[in-house]
Write a protein that holds these residues in place. Structure first.
Motif, PDB file in Angstrom:
ATOM      1  N   PRO A  58       4.192 -10.600 -17.988  1.00 27.63           N
ATOM      2  CA  PRO A  58       3.566  -9.305 -18.108  1.00 27.63           C
ATOM      3  C   PRO A  58       4.340  -8.360 -17.442  1.00 27.63           C
ATOM      4  O   PRO A  58       4.209  -7.261 -17.739  1.00 27.63           O
ATOM      5  CB  PRO A  58       1.985  -9.795 -17.643  1.00 27.63           C
ATOM      6  CG  PRO A  58       2.281 -10.614 -16.619  1.00 27.63           C
ATOM      7  CD  PRO A  58       3.282 -11.786 -17.105  1.00 27.63           C
ATOM      8  N   GLU A  59       5.110  -8.684 -16.536  1.00 30.22           N
ATOM      9  CA  GLU A  59       6.111  -7.708 -15.946  1.00 30.22           C
ATOM     10  C   GLU A  59       7.067  -7.500 -16.736  1.00 30.22           C
ATOM     11  O   GLU A  59       8.178  -8.274 -16.569  1.00 30.22           O
ATOM     12  CB  GLU A  59       6.402  -8.310 -14.469  1.00 30.22           C
ATOM     13  CG  GLU A  59       5.031  -8.291 -13.602  1.00 30.22           C
ATOM     14  CD  GLU A  59       5.396  -8.711 -12.121  1.00 30.22           C
ATOM     15  OE1 GLU A  59       6.694  -8.972 -12.013  1.00 30.22           O
ATOM     16  OE2 GLU A  59       4.612  -9.052 -11.353  1.00 30.22           O
TER      17      GLU A  59
ATOM     18  N   LYS B 192       6.377   2.918 -20.894  1.00 29.50           N
ATOM     19  CA  LYS B 192       5.417   2.936 -19.876  1.00 29.50           C
ATOM     20  C   LYS B 192       4.674   4.370 -19.871  1.00 29.50           C
ATOM     21  O   LYS B 192       3.421   4.230 -19.813  1.00 29.50           O
ATOM     22  CB  LYS B 192       6.148   2.808 -18.331  1.00 29.50           C
ATOM     23  CG  LYS B 192       5.057   2.612 -17.352  1.00 29.50           C
ATOM     24  CD  LYS B 192       5.784   2.273 -15.980  1.00 29.50           C
ATOM     25  CE  LYS B 192       4.723   1.970 -14.793  1.00 29.50           C
ATOM     26  NZ  LYS B 192       3.843   3.298 -14.644  1.00 29.50           N
ATOM     27  N   ASP B 193       5.249   5.402 -20.015  1.00 29.63           N
ATOM     28  CA  ASP B 193       4.499   6.712 -20.124  1.00 29.63           C
ATOM     29  C   ASP B 193       3.424   6.450 -21.124  1.00 29.63           C
ATOM     30  O   ASP B 193       2.140   7.037 -21.051  1.00 29.63           O
ATOM     31  CB  ASP B 193       5.487   8.129 -20.156  1.00 29.63           C
ATOM     32  CG  ASP B 193       6.173   8.256 -18.941  1.00 29.63           C
ATOM     33  OD1 ASP B 193       5.603   7.725 -17.919  1.00 29.63           O
ATOM     34  OD2 ASP B 193       6.924   8.591 -19.045  1.00 29.63           O
ATOM     35  N   THR B 194       3.765   6.058 -22.324  1.00 33.31           N
ATOM     36  CA  THR B 194       2.736   6.143 -23.551  1.00 33.31           C
ATOM     37  C   THR B 194       1.674   5.037 -23.293  1.00 33.31           C
ATOM     38  O   THR B 194       0.702   5.007 -23.726  1.00 33.31           O
ATOM     39  CB  THR B 194       3.385   5.950 -24.855  1.00 33.31           C
ATOM     40  OG1 THR B 194       4.282   4.671 -24.965  1.00 33.31           O
ATOM     41  CG2 THR B 194       4.571   7.107 -24.850  1.00 33.31           C
TER      42      THR B 194
ATOM     43  N   LYS C 108      -1.710   5.269 -20.984  1.00 31.85           N
ATOM     44  CA  LYS C 108      -2.677   6.356 -21.667  1.00 31.85           C
ATOM     45  C   LYS C 108      -3.569   5.590 -22.129  1.00 31.85           C
ATOM     46  O   LYS C 108      -4.034   5.506 -23.379  1.00 31.85           O
ATOM     47  CB  LYS C 108      -2.171   7.145 -22.351  1.00 31.85           C
ATOM     48  CG  LYS C 108      -1.013   8.140 -21.688  1.00 31.85           C
ATOM     49  CD  LYS C 108      -0.445   9.108 -22.454  1.00 31.85           C
ATOM     50  CE  LYS C 108       0.482  10.234 -21.914  1.00 31.85           C
ATOM     51  NZ  LYS C 108       1.071  11.107 -22.769  1.00 31.85           N
ATOM     52  N   GLY C 109      -4.401   4.446 -21.322  1.00 29.41           N
ATOM     53  CA  GLY C 109      -5.792   3.739 -21.848  1.00 29.41           C
ATOM     54  C   GLY C 109      -5.626   2.549 -22.405  1.00 29.41           C
ATOM     55  O   GLY C 109      -6.470   2.267 -22.784  1.00 29.41           O
ATOM     56  N   ARG C 110      -4.241   2.233 -22.490  1.00 26.10           N
ATOM     57  CA  ARG C 110      -4.287   0.597 -23.026  1.00 26.10           C
ATOM     58  C   ARG C 110      -3.958  -0.148 -21.866  1.00 26.10           C
ATOM     59  O   ARG C 110      -3.276  -0.001 -21.066  1.00 26.10           O
ATOM     60  CB  ARG C 110      -3.093   0.757 -23.992  1.00 26.10           C
ATOM     61  CG  ARG C 110      -3.603   1.417 -25.196  1.00 26.10           C
ATOM     62  CD  ARG C 110      -2.199   1.237 -26.184  1.00 26.10           C
ATOM     63  NE  ARG C 110      -1.196   2.193 -26.101  1.00 26.10           N
ATOM     64  CZ  ARG C 110       0.035   2.153 -26.601  1.00 26.10           C
ATOM     65  NH1 ARG C 110       0.098   1.157 -27.483  1.00 26.10           N
ATOM     66  NH2 ARG C 110       1.095   2.851 -26.335  1.00 26.10           N
ATOM     67  N   LYS C 111      -4.559  -1.763 -22.029  1.00 24.95           N
ATOM     68  CA  LYS C 111      -4.245  -2.570 -21.359  1.00 24.95           C
ATOM     69  C   LYS C 111      -3.363  -3.686 -21.877  1.00 24.95           C
ATOM     70  O   LYS C 111      -3.079  -3.639 -23.169  1.00 24.95           O
ATOM     71  CB  LYS C 111      -5.594  -3.361 -21.051  1.00 24.95           C
ATOM     72  CG  LYS C 111      -6.501  -2.358 -20.233  1.00 24.95           C
ATOM     73  CD  LYS C 111      -7.977  -3.011 -20.020  1.00 24.95           C
ATOM     74  CE  LYS C 111      -8.470  -2.060 -19.232  1.00 24.95           C
ATOM     75  NZ  LYS C 111     -10.135  -2.671 -19.137  1.00 24.95           N
ATOM     76  N   GLY C 112      -2.756  -4.677 -21.065  1.00 21.94           N
ATOM     77  CA  GLY C 112      -2.039  -5.636 -21.609  1.00 21.94           C
ATOM     78  C   GLY C 112      -0.772  -5.072 -22.254  1.00 21.94           C
ATOM     79  O   GLY C 112      -0.409  -4.098 -21.676  1.00 21.94           O
ATOM     80  N   LEU C 113       0.082  -6.211 -22.807  1.00 20.22           N
ATOM     81  CA  LEU C 113       1.623  -5.534 -23.244  1.00 20.22           C
ATOM     82  C   LEU C 113       1.559  -4.480 -24.184  1.00 20.22           C
ATOM     83  O   LEU C 113       0.499  -4.421 -24.974  1.00 20.22           O
ATOM     84  CB  LEU C 113       2.020  -6.988 -23.855  1.00 20.22           C
ATOM     85  CG  LEU C 113       2.682  -8.036 -22.836  1.00 20.22           C
ATOM     86  CD1 LEU C 113       3.066  -9.227 -23.569  1.00 20.22           C
ATOM     87  CD2 LEU C 113       3.502  -7.504 -21.901  1.00 20.22           C
TER      88      LEU C 113
END
Length: 218
Positions: free
Chosen positions: A18-19, A91-93, A96-101
């Motif tokens: 995930p990183e 990463k910026d987009t 904004k409220g999203r989780k996971g990849l």
């Protein structure tokens, strides 16, 4: 067991870590990962402190061909070619409220590519290391020319190649091999295709193979 650079045809089947990015030094030409040192991010190569770094891709993927599977490591240039957006912007987009990849990374799954990978001694000292990718070829016609069987096979037919994982016993054997500095009797092997060069396109490339399998299967 061979060291060097090899071209390998394989399909990306999932993102294995995930990183997917890291903060790198801002000095031009230096991509070194920054380390936290007090209140600053420090580059061990340039010996400079930064308030923040330039985000770069570092994506660990699992790839499969008709014979087995392996971990490959995609760096910034290759990911930028595949995704078309910088790690900073993604990463910026994504935050904004999203989780996971990010969904942009998930588009890598299922792609058939030619990977130029570096095989070094450390890969055989620790079989959990990923093969670093130095270059990719995305042109489907070129991939199909060198690995037509990979293009034609369905995902479900490749799924069995993921069932072979390293067991605790395998890890014990690998540790013993490291201590003995012996590779010949190892429990895992990798087979790679002969090197293919775009500057020598007239040479006939052999069928591509990536393997990680137990020698007891031989």
């Amino acid at each position: 067991m061979q060291f060097g650079d090899f071209w390998v045809a394989a399909r990306i089947v999932f993102i294995d870590d995930p990183e997917w990015y890291y903060a790198s030094c801002r000095t031009k030409g230096c991509n070194k990962k920054l380390k936290l040192k007090g209140k600053w991010l420090w580059c061990s190569t340039c010996d400079r402190n930064w308030g923040d770094g330039t985000l770069r891709y570092r994506v660990k993927v699992r790839v499969v061909d008709l014979d087995g599977n392996a971990h490959f490591l995609l760096w910034d240039r290759e990911c930028l070619d595949l995704i078309g957006i910088s790690a900073d912007d993604l990463k910026d987009t994504h935050t904004k409220g999203r989780k996971g990849l990010p969904k942009e990374l998930e588009t890598l799954i299922g792609q058939n590519l030619l990977f130029r990978i570096a095989v070094r001694k450390e890969q055989f000292q620790n079989y959990l290391n990923a093969f670093p990718v130095m270059r990719i070829i995305t042109d489907e016609k070129i991939v199909e020319k060198h690995a037509p069987e990979l293009i034609q096979v369905w995902d479900r037919d490749l799924s069995s190649k993921l069932e072979l994982e390293l067991t605790d016993e395998d890890l014990w054997d690998i540790e013993r091999l490291n201590e003995d500095n012996s590779i010949e009797n190892g429990t895992v092997k990798r087979s790679l295709i002969d090197e293919f060069s775009s500057t020598q396109s007239s040479k006939k490339s052999k069928d591509s193979v990536v393997k990680i399998e137990k020698e007891t299967d031989l």
